[in-house]
Design an enzyme around this catalytic site. Structure first.
Site, PDB file in Angstrom:
ATOM      1  N   ASP A 180       0.830  -1.172  -0.084  1.00  0.00           N
ATOM      2  CA  ASP A 180       0.247  -0.164  -0.120  1.00  0.00           C
ATOM      3  C   ASP A 180       0.999   1.309  -0.012  1.00  0.00           C
ATOM      4  OD1 ASP A 180      -2.162   1.690  -0.062  1.00  0.00           O
ATOM      5  OD2 ASP A 180      -3.232   0.584   1.636  1.00  0.00           O
TER       6      ASP A 180
HETATM    7  C1  NOJ Z   1      -3.963   3.956   0.006  1.00  0.00           C
HETATM    8  C2  NOJ Z   1      -5.134   3.250   0.106  1.00  0.00           C
HETATM    9  O1  NOJ Z   1      -5.104   2.309   1.343  1.00  0.00           O
HETATM   10  C3  NOJ Z   1      -5.201   2.191  -1.139  1.00  0.00           C
HETATM   11  O2  NOJ Z   1      -6.462   1.379  -0.866  1.00  0.00           O
HETATM   12  C4  NOJ Z   1      -5.170   2.870  -2.466  1.00  0.00           C
HETATM   13  O3  NOJ Z   1      -5.314   1.944  -3.289  1.00  0.00           O
HETATM   14  C5  NOJ Z   1      -3.759   3.482  -2.267  1.00  0.00           C
HETATM   15  N1  NOJ Z   1      -3.698   4.405  -1.276  1.00  0.00           N
HETATM   16  C6  NOJ Z   1      -3.536   4.200  -3.786  1.00  0.00           C
HETATM   17  O4  NOJ Z   1      -4.264   5.094  -3.801  1.00  0.00           O
END
Ligand code: NOJ
Length: 763
Positions: free
Chosen positions: A288
């Site tokens: 993430d």
């Molecule tokens: C953080 C989020 O937790 C995740 O769900 C998302 O896909 C990513 N950022 C990318 O934007």
């Protein structure tokens, strides 16, 4: 295609790579191609494939001079995400393919969470349709629009089980139930991917997230620690991830949180032992956002150490932390990672690109003409309108207030009536608000020439002006105006006085749920409640449209407002609402989260383990030394599975084909369902199981099947379910997936509380 790539393809170095146990294609040609390509790659180029960045300000600058453009030309970027501009994406791809030494295409990703420009209800709302064809279709439409606009990979579905509604990201998943979560996960993977992972032209790669347990953040506080027994992981939290893997998901995103003391980002047990060895996953794993960098905050060492640990654990791509690109070379020199570790990650990224067909045609995704034709086209809008209407959950309808008639004077009041940006709900990265109708516009169109419409904002979203502004602006939305509270209330009440019926559109604006939006209080925000109280005092028919991305507390509202419907956003929300409110469509959504009576009951979920001193749901009187609260009635206000329609249904007793079942046999359970009301309507018939005596304590009931059944007024139909051994199995103390002989209850009904029961024995 670049000469080097073609030469690499021709070179023919065959490597034996294990066959993929998952449903992802894995051919000799692919292995051959990737092996040959990798034999030409420098270490820097391999690390480049593991590096992912957001598009940043590329949309306003030129791809050539943007940071991502430069990296792409140097072969130091494997993937880029969240760019909404097909021409820019194609230009960037040209740089990667034509200007880098090996011409390896970029993997272009986006958070396409519940639609691209055609936006469906937030995923929690989609799950409330209990209509897996609709869920799959929504993902298919999202994929078609995204693909035409240059996106090859979506960071969706989010399949985290979320028991605690204080956690704002409950909006992004399918609620509290592992079976429902698994059905939705599989449907979304099927919908997104179509045939694209097999070299077909329809679909984009799915990314199952957030592996794992992200939804179990303590106290519902986003990013907080999650800690639980492995028994609970396997039985309650893992099933949706596993179902998505089995449906052929091409990628997985690890979660921000700690699992068993180690951040998921670098948790080898999770990313390799469970995911790859036990479940046979053979796609790629991405972290993430910046989570390798955040391991320092978890107390696991600096960027270099974290990057090495993440790679060794089974991570293939580093989202935004710049840990892989900037430190793995040194770790290789120091011996904390091996070339084989780097090669393995690089291979998986290249395999994903190969499966998607990017080496055959790097411009497969992104076509200006198709994008114009498909994006927010009529067919997609119509599907979204229908599916959005299916998602609304009617919670209360006293004295048949609903459906409303298109006549007289209707007041539409509340802070959400004029917004175009918030109507989609949170995480609609590619939304096109200028194309959407606000509620006021939708109502005006539906009522034109038939009824008088009066509209007023009536109140602020919340008393805290700073939070109201931040919550909107923070994600690029146009914040809902912070108005003078007394004047707004007075205006709305004078309109409500004039009206025959009052519709209040209230609750959460888009970014009051989603990432980083934890709440300690799930009641309607104070200024909205004050307005509702003032409206209720007028004694008129009132309809509350509760916009939410989580379960909220509606105890006061249930006692004072005649009609309440939960609404989960979407670009077509205004039209879909008019379809349902004015009776063209009967509501058919059912909750996939338990709605508590008080916030302090959270985490609240129906499929709990039995306690030794449980008090029945609905018990209001306090009893000493039992599992109830001093200050609240037991159980949910509206239970999991609950939802009303404009008709009513009656269930017969449950009939079983046999009272005995062999361990490899089946039993059929059936009921007669009758539409006892005056209109055609759809019921969601639900099947629950309870294992009465087992080697470990088993939930009091667990959803194991469901069917949407549409009946005309007065019509009856037999609804049948087949109980298979799989519906009775669970992970035992040794984490073996077993069916233990003994007595089982099978329960059928229209929600998790009102059920008819029969019992059978497995021998
Ligand atoms: C953080 C989020 O937790 C995740 O769900 C998302 O896909 C990513 N950022 C990318 O934007």
């Amino acid at each position: 295609m670049k000469k080097e790539v073609l030469m690499a393809m021709a070179a023919g170095l065959l490597l034996s790579v294990s066959v993929c146990a998952q449903r992802l294609p894995s051919s000799d040609e692919m292995n051959h191609f990737v092996t040959t390509l990798m034999s030409r790659m420098t270490l820097d180029e391999k690390l480049g494939q593991l590096h992912q960045l957001p598009g940043g300000n590329i949309v306003t600058g030129s791809p050539q001079t943007s940071p991502v453009g430069k990296l792409a030309m140097e072969g130091k970027l494997g993937s880029v995400f969240n760019i909404k501009d097909v021409e820019q994406i194609v230009a960037l791809q040209h740089l990667a393919v034509e200007k880098s030494r090996l011409g390896i295409p970029l993997l272009v990703a986006m958070d396409v969470i519940h639609g691209y420009e055609t936006v469906f209800p937030v995923p929690l709302g989609l799950s409330c349709t209990w209509d897996m064809e609709a869920v799959e279709r929504s993902a298919q439409i999202a994929a078609a629009e995204a693909a035409a606009n240059g996106v090859a990979w979506t960071f969706s579905p989010m399949v985290d089980i979320a028991l605690d509604s204080r956690w704002g990201r409950q909006a992004e998943g399918a609620g509290e139930d592992p079976y429902m979560g698994s059905q939705v996960a599989a449907a979304m993977v099927r919908g997104y991917q179509g045939n694209v992972m097999n070299g077909g032209k329809d679909g984009i790669m799915a990314c199952v997230k957030h592996f794992a347990l992200y939804g179990a953040a303590e106290a519902g506080l986003d990013y907080n620690t999650a800690d639980m027994s492995r028994l609970r992981m396997y039985n309650q939290y893992f099933p949706p991830y596993k179902a998505a893997v089995e449906a052929g998901a091409g990628s997985i995103m690890s979660s921000f949180n700690i699992v068993d003391g180690v951040p998921a980002t670098a948790n080898k047990w999770l990313l390799t032992d469970v995911l790859r060895r036990q479940w046979g996953f053979c796609g790629m794993v991405v972290t993430d956002y910046a989570s390798i960098g955040e391991m320092k905050n978890h107390g696991l060492g600096g960027l270099k150490e974290s990057a090495a640990q993440a790679l060794k654990a089974g991570t293939d791509m580093d989202m935004c932390a710049n840990g892989f690109l900037s430190t793995l070379k040194q770790s290789l020199d120091e011996g904390t990672v091996t070339m084989a570790d780097i090669d393995q990650a690089c291979r998986r990224v290249l395999e994903a690109k190969y499966r998607l067909g990017l080496f055959q045609n790097p411009y497969k995704f992104g076509d200006v003409k198709t994008a114009k034709k498909l994006t927010y086209c009529k067919e997609h809008r119509e599907a979204a309108r229908r599916i959005t209407a299916e998602s609304f959950v009617l919670l209360k309808n006293a004295n048949g207030v609903l459906p409303l008639k298109k006549q007289g004077t209707i007041a539409l009041i509340g802070p959400l009536i004029d917004t175009h940006t918030d109507i989609t709900g949170s995480w609609a990265v590619a939304q096109a608000p200028e194309k959407y109708k606000s509620l006021r516009e939708g109502f005006a169109e539906a009522l034109k020439g038939k009824a008088k419409l009066l509209c007023a904002q009536g109140c602020n979203l919340m008393d805290n002006a700073q939070t109201q502004r931040t919550v909107g602006k923070g994600h690029g939305n146009e914040p809902i105006p912070f108005v003078d509270a007394d004047a707004a209330l007075a205006e709305a009440i004078s309109m409500a006085r004039e009206a025959d019926v009052v519709v209040c559109a209230m609750g959460e604006c888009a970014w009051m749920n989603g990432e980083g939006t934890s709440r300690t209080d799930l009641e309607l925000y104070a200024p909205q409640r004050r307005l509702l109280e003032a409206v209720a005092e007028l004694g008129k028919p009132v309809v509350l449209l509760n916009f939410a991305g989580r379960a909220t507390v509606l105890t006061w509202e249930a006692a004072h407002i005649p009609a309440i419907m939960n609404v989960w956003y979407g670009s077509e929300c205004a039209d879909a609402l008019c379809d349902v409110l004015f009776g063209d469509v009967s509501p058919s959504g059912h909750l996939t989260v338990s709605m508590p009576r008080a916030t302090g009951q959270e985490p609240l979920y129906y499929n709990r383990l039995p306690s030794g001193r449980y008090v029945q749901d609905g018990e209001a009187d306090y009893k000493v030394f039992t599992g109830n609260y001093l200050d609240a009635t037991s159980g949910a206000l509206y239970p999991f599975g609950y939802g009303l329609t404009y008709s009513s249904f009656a269930y017969s007793d449950v009939r079983l084909s046999s009272s005995r079942m062999s361990a490899d046999g089946t039993v059929t359970a059936s009921v007669t369902l009758t539409n006892t009301g005056q209109r055609e309507a759809t019921e969601v018939v639900q099947l629950y199981i309870h294992d009465k005596v087992a080697s470990i304590s088993r939930p009091i009931k667990e959803l194991k099947d469901f069917q949407r059944v549409t009946l005309k007024a007065g019509e009856s139909r037999e609804v049948k379910f087949t109980v298979t051994p799989d519906k009775l199995k669970f992970y035992n103390y040794e984490l073996q997936y077993v069916l233990e002989p003994g007595e089982f209850d099978v329960m059928i009904g229209g929600n998790s509380r009102e059920l008819k029961t029969a019992t059978f024995r497995v021998e």
